[in-house]
Design a protein around this motif. Structure first.
Motif, PDB file in Angstrom:
ATOM      1  N   LEU A 265       0.859  -1.167   0.000  1.00  9.49           N
ATOM      2  CA  LEU A 265       0.000   0.000   0.000  1.00  9.49           C
ATOM      3  C   LEU A 265       0.900   1.222   0.000  1.00  9.49           C
ATOM      4  O   LEU A 265       1.731   1.385   0.862  1.00  9.49           O
ATOM      5  CB  LEU A 265      -0.884   0.023   1.250  1.00  9.49           C
ATOM      6  CG  LEU A 265      -1.662   1.304   1.500  1.00  9.49           C
ATOM      7  CD1 LEU A 265      -2.718   1.479   0.414  1.00  9.49           C
ATOM      8  CD2 LEU A 265      -2.306   1.272   2.862  1.00  9.49           C
ATOM      9  N   ILE A 266       0.742   2.044  -1.018  1.00  9.23           N
ATOM     10  CA  ILE A 266       1.533   3.258  -1.097  1.00  9.23           C
ATOM     11  C   ILE A 266       0.582   4.441  -1.138  1.00  9.23           C
ATOM     12  O   ILE A 266      -0.293   4.504  -1.987  1.00  9.23           O
ATOM     13  CB  ILE A 266       2.436   3.259  -2.340  1.00  9.23           C
ATOM     14  CG1 ILE A 266       3.411   2.085  -2.262  1.00  9.23           C
ATOM     15  CG2 ILE A 266       3.179   4.587  -2.452  1.00  9.23           C
ATOM     16  CD1 ILE A 266       4.287   1.955  -3.469  1.00  9.23           C
TER      17      ILE A 266
ATOM     18  N   ASP B 149      -0.371 -17.619   8.493  1.00 14.39           N
ATOM     19  CA  ASP B 149       0.334 -18.615   7.667  1.00 14.39           C
ATOM     20  C   ASP B 149       1.802 -18.222   7.405  1.00 14.39           C
ATOM     21  O   ASP B 149       2.462 -18.811   6.564  1.00 14.39           O
ATOM     22  CB  ASP B 149      -0.405 -18.827   6.344  1.00 14.39           C
ATOM     23  CG  ASP B 149      -0.415 -17.598   5.444  1.00 14.39           C
ATOM     24  OD1 ASP B 149       0.137 -16.542   5.830  1.00 14.39           O
ATOM     25  OD2 ASP B 149      -0.990 -17.688   4.351  1.00 14.39           O
ATOM     26  N   HIS B 150       2.277 -17.208   8.121  1.00  8.88           N
ATOM     27  CA  HIS B 150       3.658 -16.708   8.044  1.00  8.88           C
ATOM     28  C   HIS B 150       3.960 -15.922   6.778  1.00  8.88           C
ATOM     29  O   HIS B 150       5.097 -15.551   6.539  1.00  8.88           O
ATOM     30  CB  HIS B 150       4.692 -17.821   8.258  1.00  8.88           C
ATOM     31  CG  HIS B 150       4.523 -18.506   9.563  1.00  8.88           C
ATOM     32  ND1 HIS B 150       4.805 -17.904  10.765  1.00  8.88           N
ATOM     33  CD2 HIS B 150       4.045 -19.741   9.867  1.00  8.88           C
ATOM     34  CE1 HIS B 150       4.529 -18.740  11.757  1.00  8.88           C
ATOM     35  NE2 HIS B 150       4.056 -19.865  11.236  1.00  8.88           N
ATOM     36  N   SER B 151       2.957 -15.670   5.948  1.00  9.86           N
ATOM     37  CA  SER B 151       3.153 -14.744   4.833  1.00  9.86           C
ATOM     38  C   SER B 151       3.167 -13.326   5.419  1.00  9.86           C
ATOM     39  O   SER B 151       2.811 -13.116   6.577  1.00  9.86           O
ATOM     40  CB  SER B 151       2.046 -14.901   3.782  1.00  9.86           C
ATOM     41  OG  SER B 151       0.786 -14.550   4.336  1.00  9.86           O
ATOM     42  N   GLN B 152       3.577 -12.379   4.624  1.00  7.70           N
ATOM     43  CA  GLN B 152       3.734 -11.005   5.095  1.00  7.70           C
ATOM     44  C   GLN B 152       2.911 -10.044   4.240  1.00  7.70           C
ATOM     45  O   GLN B 152       2.822 -10.218   3.028  1.00  7.70           O
ATOM     46  CB  GLN B 152       5.203 -10.574   5.005  1.00  7.70           C
ATOM     47  CG  GLN B 152       6.182 -11.464   5.732  1.00  7.70           C
ATOM     48  CD  GLN B 152       6.122 -11.299   7.235  1.00  7.70           C
ATOM     49  OE1 GLN B 152       5.943 -10.197   7.732  1.00  7.70           O
ATOM     50  NE2 GLN B 152       6.258 -12.398   7.951  1.00  7.70           N
ATOM     51  N   ASN B 153       2.345  -9.053   4.851  1.00 13.54           N
ATOM     52  CA  ASN B 153       1.751  -7.918   4.145  1.00 13.54           C
ATOM     53  C   ASN B 153       2.656  -6.730   4.430  1.00 13.54           C
ATOM     54  O   ASN B 153       3.066  -6.515   5.574  1.00 13.54           O
ATOM     55  CB  ASN B 153       0.335  -7.620   4.630  1.00 13.54           C
ATOM     56  CG  ASN B 153      -0.643  -8.691   4.254  1.00 13.54           C
ATOM     57  OD1 ASN B 153      -0.448  -9.419   3.287  1.00 13.54           O
ATOM     58  ND2 ASN B 153      -1.712  -8.812   5.020  1.00 13.54           N
ATOM     59  N   TYR B 154       2.951  -5.961   3.406  1.00 14.53           N
ATOM     60  CA  TYR B 154       3.853  -4.828   3.521  1.00 14.53           C
ATOM     61  C   TYR B 154       3.090  -3.534   3.269  1.00 14.53           C
ATOM     62  O   TYR B 154       2.232  -3.469   2.385  1.00 14.53           O
ATOM     63  CB  TYR B 154       5.019  -4.959   2.532  1.00 14.53           C
ATOM     64  CG  TYR B 154       5.885  -6.147   2.825  1.00 14.53           C
ATOM     65  CD1 TYR B 154       5.637  -7.375   2.200  1.00 14.53           C
ATOM     66  CD2 TYR B 154       6.912  -6.063   3.735  1.00 14.53           C
ATOM     67  CE1 TYR B 154       6.420  -8.474   2.483  1.00 14.53           C
ATOM     68  CE2 TYR B 154       7.696  -7.165   4.012  1.00 14.53           C
ATOM     69  CZ  TYR B 154       7.445  -8.372   3.387  1.00 14.53           C
ATOM     70  OH  TYR B 154       8.217  -9.465   3.684  1.00 14.53           O
ATOM     71  N   TYR B 155       3.423  -2.510   4.029  1.00 11.38           N
ATOM     72  CA  TYR B 155       2.769  -1.214   3.933  1.00 11.38           C
ATOM     73  C   TYR B 155       3.831  -0.124   3.861  1.00 11.38           C
ATOM     74  O   TYR B 155       4.893  -0.246   4.459  1.00 11.38           O
ATOM     75  CB  TYR B 155       1.865  -0.969   5.148  1.00 11.38           C
ATOM     76  CG  TYR B 155       0.810  -2.027   5.271  1.00 11.38           C
ATOM     77  CD1 TYR B 155      -0.427  -1.868   4.655  1.00 11.38           C
ATOM     78  CD2 TYR B 155       1.050  -3.201   5.971  1.00 11.38           C
ATOM     79  CE1 TYR B 155      -1.388  -2.856   4.736  1.00 11.38           C
ATOM     80  CE2 TYR B 155       0.086  -4.183   6.055  1.00 11.38           C
ATOM     81  CZ  TYR B 155      -1.121  -4.009   5.439  1.00 11.38           C
ATOM     82  OH  TYR B 155      -2.073  -4.985   5.519  1.00 11.38           O
TER      83      TYR B 155
END
Length: 115
Positions: A8-9, A103-109
């Motif tokens: 998200l930018i 689930d150990h995935s990542q969301n980046y912001y």
């Protein structure tokens, strides 16, 4: 979604936002304390539902705070688990962080503040 990562930018121009939000260092200090509590809650959350709720509140508040006058120069030193990067020419700042899912995935912001 699996390992799919989202970014998200949000681009903010301080020129257009100065009329929306005023601020001074004392206010920024208080807001930084609020952000630190939110970030600690986010990092301590035990499931996706909680993390998503804490992250939404953190993101909303951070967006409001960096729109305040003086935020570009303010260090935000207590927010140690997010990145705070200044461009070499001092034209913009990046505020970025991740949220780990169950689930150990990542969301980046990432929020971008343009001087």
């Amino acid at each position: 979604m699996g390992m799919l990562r989202w970014i998200l930018i949000i681009v903010i121009s301080t020129i257009s936002l100065k009329s929306i939000a005023g601020g001074d260092e004392a206010t920024l200090i208080e807001k930084e304390k609020e952000l630190k509590v939110m970030l600690d809650s986010l990092r301590g959350a035990k499931n996706n539902l909680s993390r998503n709720a804490f992250n939404a509140e953190f993101k909303k508040t951070l967006l409001e705070v960096i729109a305040m006058e003086g935020a570009f120069a303010y260090a935000f030193d207590s927010l140690t688990s997010i990145g705070k990067v200044r461009s070499p020419d001092n034209v913009f700042r990046l505020f970025n962080w991740n949220v780990e899912n169950d689930d150990h995935s990542q969301n980046y912001y990432c929020l971008i503040l343009i001087q």
